[in-house]
Design a protein around this motif. Structure first.
Motif, short mmCIF file in Angstrom:
data_model
loop_
_atom_site.label_atom_id
_atom_site.label_comp_id
_atom_site.label_asym_id
_atom_site.label_seq_id
_atom_site.Cartn_x
_atom_site.Cartn_y
_atom_site.Cartn_z
N GLU A 121 19.98 -30.93 23.86
CA GLU A 121 18.77 -31.71 23.65
C GLU A 121 17.61 -31.14 24.45
OE1 GLU A 121 21.22 -35.94 23.26
OE2 GLU A 121 20.13 -35.49 25.13
N VAL A 122 16.41 -31.25 23.87
CA VAL A 122 15.18 -30.90 24.56
C VAL A 122 14.28 -32.12 24.51
CG1 VAL A 122 13.10 -29.46 24.50
CG2 VAL A 122 15.34 -28.43 24.06
N ALA A 123 13.80 -32.53 25.67
CA ALA A 123 12.90 -33.68 25.77
C ALA A 123 11.45 -33.23 25.62
CB ALA A 123 13.10 -34.38 27.12
N ASN B 243 13.09 -41.91 21.88
CA ASN B 243 13.42 -41.71 20.48
C ASN B 243 14.15 -40.38 20.31
OD1 ASN B 243 12.10 -44.10 19.44
ND2 ASN B 243 10.19 -43.08 19.99
N PHE B 244 15.33 -40.45 19.68
CA PHE B 244 16.15 -39.26 19.44
C PHE B 244 16.02 -38.82 17.99
CE2 PHE B 244 17.95 -40.91 23.27
CZ PHE B 244 18.54 -39.85 23.92
N PHE B 245 15.79 -37.53 17.79
CA PHE B 245 15.72 -36.93 16.46
C PHE B 245 16.77 -35.81 16.40
CE2 PHE B 245 11.54 -38.53 17.49
CZ PHE B 245 11.16 -39.20 16.35
N GLU B 246 17.49 -35.74 15.29
CA GLU B 246 18.45 -34.66 15.09
C GLU B 246 17.78 -33.58 14.26
OE1 GLU B 246 23.00 -34.83 14.19
OE2 GLU B 246 21.91 -34.79 12.27
N LEU B 247 17.68 -32.37 14.82
CA LEU B 247 17.08 -31.25 14.10
C LEU B 247 18.09 -30.62 13.16
CD1 LEU B 247 15.12 -29.66 17.07
CD2 LEU B 247 14.31 -31.31 15.37
N GLU B 248 19.31 -30.54 13.65
CA GLU B 248 20.48 -30.12 12.87
C GLU B 248 21.68 -30.58 13.69
OE1 GLU B 248 21.38 -25.58 13.84
OE2 GLU B 248 19.34 -25.84 13.10
N PRO B 249 22.87 -30.60 13.13
CA PRO B 249 24.02 -31.10 13.90
C PRO B 249 24.14 -30.41 15.26
CG PRO B 249 24.64 -30.84 11.61
CD PRO B 249 23.25 -30.25 11.75
N ILE C 95 18.92 -30.01 28.14
CA ILE C 95 18.82 -28.69 28.75
C ILE C 95 17.39 -28.18 28.87
CG2 ILE C 95 21.14 -27.87 28.24
CD1 ILE C 95 18.28 -26.95 26.00
N GLY C 96 16.42 -28.92 28.33
CA GLY C 96 15.06 -28.41 28.37
C GLY C 96 14.00 -29.49 28.26
N LEU C 97 12.78 -29.11 28.60
CA LEU C 97 11.63 -30.01 28.53
C LEU C 97 10.45 -29.26 27.94
CD1 LEU C 97 10.19 -32.73 29.47
CD2 LEU C 97 9.48 -31.42 31.46
N PHE C 98 9.82 -29.87 26.94
CA PHE C 98 8.53 -29.42 26.43
C PHE C 98 7.49 -30.36 27.04
CE2 PHE C 98 10.12 -26.34 23.69
CZ PHE C 98 9.21 -25.88 22.77
N LEU C 99 6.58 -29.82 27.81
CA LEU C 99 5.51 -30.62 28.41
C LEU C 99 4.24 -30.43 27.60
CD1 LEU C 99 4.33 -32.33 30.74
CD2 LEU C 99 3.87 -30.16 31.93
N LYS D 260 21.93 -30.43 17.67
CA LYS D 260 20.64 -30.05 18.25
C LYS D 260 19.65 -31.20 18.08
CE LYS D 260 21.44 -25.14 17.63
NZ LYS D 260 21.01 -23.88 17.06
N ARG D 261 19.24 -31.75 19.23
CA ARG D 261 18.39 -32.95 19.19
C ARG D 261 17.11 -32.77 20.01
NH1 ARG D 261 23.76 -34.82 19.60
NH2 ARG D 261 23.65 -34.86 21.88
N LEU D 262 16.12 -33.55 19.62
CA LEU D 262 14.85 -33.63 20.31
C LEU D 262 14.74 -35.07 20.83
CD1 LEU D 262 11.56 -32.37 18.73
CD2 LEU D 262 11.70 -34.65 19.68
N VAL D 263 14.24 -35.24 22.06
CA VAL D 263 14.09 -36.58 22.64
C VAL D 263 12.62 -36.80 22.96
CG1 VAL D 263 14.90 -38.17 24.42
CG2 VAL D 263 16.36 -36.26 23.73
N ASP D 264 12.03 -37.79 22.32
CA ASP D 264 10.61 -38.14 22.52
C ASP D 264 10.54 -39.19 23.63
OD1 ASP D 264 7.91 -38.67 22.28
OD2 ASP D 264 8.06 -39.59 20.28
N LEU D 265 9.95 -38.81 24.79
CA LEU D 265 9.86 -39.71 25.93
C LEU D 265 8.55 -40.50 25.91
CD1 LEU D 265 11.02 -37.30 28.81
CD2 LEU D 265 12.42 -38.72 27.30
#
Length: 192
Positions: A25-27, A63-69, A106-110, A71-76
């Protein structure tokens, strides 16, 4: 299309509700008015997947989004201008504080408004993410509001402020500027 099967998974109000499926996951985080939801929508190429609003601070849950099985994105929730009760803020803090213990993250997009630059809260978040062992990538959003010379100066200043190993780029959801490099960086994080 980079993420043809992206889908909304769930919103969570407590750590007990986090998804348990293995994966990476990347937040995505940023000040309440930085354009985080617009950046998410541009990167995943879906209008309205992450809710945008003229009122800053509309994201109230994780909010959790699945990009593909796997692999997820987490909207904080945004920080800064959000109008929220002390109870809501305490809930957010508890949720955010529980994230470093999450093995999947494992990661953060700021997301930073390029016109405002990196502020103390942003740099504190970067340090917190690095201390958690996460990769960090900064998007200097709303770059369509500046000319080329101003963009270059803002990028240079951000590079000087950020610790070694943190990547940063110019970005505009409105113009689509930097979307492809952002997608590439997101995939690198999710695949490494």
């Amino acid at each position: 299309m980079q993420f043809p099967n992206v889908r909304f998974l769930l919103s969570v109000a407590s750590a007990e509700q986090f998804p348990n499926e293995p994966g990476r996951e990347v937040a995505f985080a940023g000040r309440s008015n930085a354009g985080k939801s617009s950046a998410i929508n541009a990167i995943i190429q879906r209008n309205g997947m992450a809710r945008t609003s003229k009122t800053p601070g509309r994201t109230r849950l994780l909010n959790f989004f699945e990009l593909e099985p796997g692999k997820r994105l987490v909207d904080l929730p945004g920080y800064g201008y959000a109008t929220a009760s002390p109870v809501e803020r305490k809930q957010w803090t508890g949720l955010i504080d529980s994230l470093p213990g999450r093995d999947f993250l494992i990661g953060l997009f700021l997301i930073v408004d390029i016109r405002r630059g990196l502020r103390d809260e942003d740099l504190q978040l970067v340090e917190w993410a690095i201390a958690s062992g996460w990769q960090v990538h900064a998007l200097l959003a709303k770059s369509d509001k500046l000319n080329q010379r101003e963009r270059s100066a803002a990028l240079k200043e951000a590079q000087a402020q950020l610790p070694d190993g943190v990547t940063v780029q110019i970005f505009s959801a409105h113009e689509g500027l930097g979307v492809e490099p952002a997608q590439k960086r997101l995939l690198q994080m999710l695949s490494s």
